[in-house]
Design a protein around this motif. Structure first.
Motif, mmCIF file in Angstrom:
data_model
loop_
_atom_site.group_PDB
_atom_site.id
_atom_site.type_symbol
_atom_site.label_atom_id
_atom_site.label_comp_id
_atom_site.label_asym_id
_atom_site.label_seq_id
_atom_site.Cartn_x
_atom_site.Cartn_y
_atom_site.Cartn_z
ATOM 1 N N LYS A 148 -4.420 -7.887 -1.468
ATOM 2 C CA LYS A 148 -5.453 -7.102 -0.787
ATOM 3 C C LYS A 148 -6.795 -7.830 -0.884
ATOM 4 C CE LYS A 148 -7.884 -4.129 -3.982
ATOM 5 N NZ LYS A 148 -8.388 -2.774 -4.215
ATOM 6 N N HIS A 168 0.674 5.292 1.349
ATOM 7 C CA HIS A 168 -0.003 6.332 2.123
ATOM 8 C C HIS A 168 0.298 7.656 1.442
ATOM 9 C CE1 HIS A 168 -0.377 8.858 6.047
ATOM 10 N NE2 HIS A 168 -1.490 8.886 5.332
ATOM 11 N N TYR A 209 0.823 -1.201 0.000
ATOM 12 C CA TYR A 209 0.000 0.000 0.000
ATOM 13 C C TYR A 209 0.860 1.255 0.000
ATOM 14 C CZ TYR A 209 -4.064 -2.889 1.201
ATOM 15 O OH TYR A 209 -5.065 -3.824 1.189
ATOM 16 N N ALA A 235 -4.462 -0.321 7.631
ATOM 17 C CA ALA A 235 -5.752 -0.460 8.311
ATOM 18 C C ALA A 235 -5.981 0.623 9.353
ATOM 19 C CB ALA A 235 -5.835 -1.836 8.965
ATOM 20 N N LYS A 238 -9.254 5.768 4.986
ATOM 21 C CA LYS A 238 -9.301 5.040 3.719
ATOM 22 C C LYS A 238 -8.945 5.914 2.521
ATOM 23 C CE LYS A 238 -12.571 1.420 5.048
ATOM 24 N NZ LYS A 238 -13.885 0.772 4.757
ATOM 25 N N GLU A 239 -9.319 7.187 2.583
ATOM 26 C CA GLU A 239 -9.061 8.062 1.439
ATOM 27 C C GLU A 239 -7.576 8.406 1.276
ATOM 28 O OE1 GLU A 239 -10.272 10.714 4.948
ATOM 29 O OE2 GLU A 239 -10.873 8.789 4.075
#
Length: 486
Positions: A230, A169, A167, A184, A188-189
């Motif tokens: 994912k 960020h 992922y 997690a 989420k955005e």
């Protein structure tokens, strides 16, 4: 069996290019990282069952969108990495040169700025050239963009130096690779999966450039370790009962050549039964990553269909190297075994390539640049070490067979391997030669080098290997030939 000799590169002349067509074809290369060819179901259909499912009957991923490229185009069954690690393989793909001539023969090195790439050539002909995803030809830095030398890719905003975090960020101008646990905990955005991020950016660029000739390379960092898929892909294959590959059995792993981890294990890639039990889930995650990639391919193919671009767009799916995933008690890459060195290569070009074509000819990705430029009707004075193999793809034969011999090598030149569609010769400065018959022994367990029935084949493979190594100034040629004269 005959050999195809290749012309030596004598200079890196500045290219002068002429396009011999009124309508320039578009080009999309979808490139993955550490991708075992067996996980593409189009290959599974062509392999004997034991080779299609080395991890147990039925235990493998399914890839309907990638398969579509083979169904509507061609699939190459003996395509190899020029060197089965990231940087040298990628350098060869974009230049048409063996790794030693690219400036980047080892991981983390920088590609030479004075060597033409297919992108510099297409850019100079008016193509909109873009690169999205992992580059790994500008050092080891991770999750870094803004690469100064673009190698012909005018839009390299999303060209990332390296990194395999699942992922990203993204907050403002801050960009960081993170694992699933940290993802997690964040809004989420602010979090996006790397495969989705690079696919989204690819589609944005295609939308921008769809009304002009374009050439785009998407390099997805998966399915490389850390082997995390994912949701929902992380549970897609959870019910599979993964079995140890045949080549993990003690009778096959007790004695191995040094280039395969024989004697002292060369690093943590040497594997064992206990580790296999602990990491079987990693393979299920790997299958999930492949399915995620496949769906991303589907998104791109749908874009082409929706915008009436299918017929005149060349779409290629390939990778930089494979992943052993437990075969011969190993993980990852860097060895001449099929799981490490053989890579997927599927291509669709409806305007020129007949559908359903199977090509049984040995290639390496050194052949890629001269071949793709020829398919695109581009003439250039740039010099290549790979061959223009475009006729194999465009002729009317449904099945193309050839006894061509080519070679690939370990980065740094510790071992070299001559390969044809059937035979593989591995020569190492510390080890006796190994000759594999990939038809009779697809698991690569038997050394036929000293078998009298194979004497002619061994001699021919060896002669052609050294001929090509000398032609291309291969570093391994200077490391000694202790076992060759015995």
């Amino acid at each position: 069996m005959s050999c195809t000799s290749q012309k030596k590169v004598t200079n890196q002349a500045k290219e002068e290019v002429v396009l011999n067509t009124n309508e320039k074809p578009n080009l999309i290369i979808i490139h993955t990282d550490e991708h075992n060819f067996r996980t593409i179901s189009a290959y599974q259909k062509l392999l004997p069952e034991a080779q299609a499912f080395v991890w147990g009957k039925g235990n493998n991923s399914k890839t309907p969108y990638i398969d579509k490229l083979a169904e509507e185009g061609a699939i190459a069954t003996s395509y190899y990495a020029a060197s089965p690690v990231c940087t040298p393989s990628r350098a060869s793909l974009v230049t048409g040169l063996h790794p030693g001539a690219t400036g980047a023969p080892k991981n983390g090195m920088h590609i030479s700025e004075d060597v033409p790439t297919f992108a510099t050539i297409l850019r100079d002909q008016g193509y909109a050239t873009s690169y999205v995803g992992k580059w790994h030809l500008a050092g080891h830095e991770k999750y870094a963009f803004g690469i100064k030398y673009k190698a012909g890719f005018d839009d390299n905003r999303y060209m990332m130096k390296g990194g395999h975090a699942p992922y990203f960020h993204i907050k403002g101008d801050k960009f960081k690779g993170i694992n699933e646990n940290n993802a997690a905990k964040l809004p989420k955005e602010e979090v996006v999966h790397s495969t989705d991020y690079f696919t989204d950016k690819t589609l944005e660029i295609l939308e921008r450039d769809k009304n002009k000739p374009f050439a785009l390379m998407l390099s997805i960092p998966d399915p490389h370790t850390p082997d995390y898929a994912k949701p929902p892909y992380n549970t897609m294959y959870e019910d599979l009962n993964i079995e140890a590959p045949k080549t993990m059995a003690p009778e096959y792993t007790a004695i191995k050549p040094s280039w395969a981890g024989g004697g002292k294990p060369d690093n943590n890639e040497a594997f064992g039964k206990k580790a296999f039990e602990n990491e079987k889930n990693a393979l299920k995650q790997y299958f999930g990553m492949v399915s995620h990639i496949d769906d991303s391919v589907g998104r791109i193919l749908q874009f082409l269909e929706d915008n009436h671009l299918t017929e005149n767009t060349i779409v290629i799916f390939t990778s930089d190297h494979g992943d052993m995933f437990f075969e011969h008690n190993r993980r990852n890459k860097g060895v001449p075994y099929e799981g490490s060195a053989r890579i997927p290569f599927l291509i669709r070009y409806p305007n020129k390539i007949p559908s359903g074509k199977v090509i049984n000819t040995a290639y390496t990705n050194v052949d890629f640049t001269p071949t793709i430029l020829s398919l695109m009707n581009v003439k250039t004075d740039a010099k290549f070490q790979g061959l223009d193999t475009s006729d194999d793809f465009t002729n009317n034969k449904k099945v193309v067979n050839s006894d061509r011999i080519t070679y690939f090598a370990k980065s740094g030149g510790w071992w070299v391997s001559a390969v044809s569609d059937r035979y593989k010769l591995v020569i190492d400065k510390k080890e006796k030669p190994y000759l594999f018959d990939l038809q009779k022994d697809p698991d690569e367990l038997i050394n036929f080098y000293h078998d009298a029935a194979y004497a002619g084949i061994a001699k021919m493979m060896q002669a052609e290997l050294f001929k090509q190594m000398k032609m291309y100034d291969e570093p391994g040629l200077k490391l000694g030939q202790k076992y060759i004269t015995e």
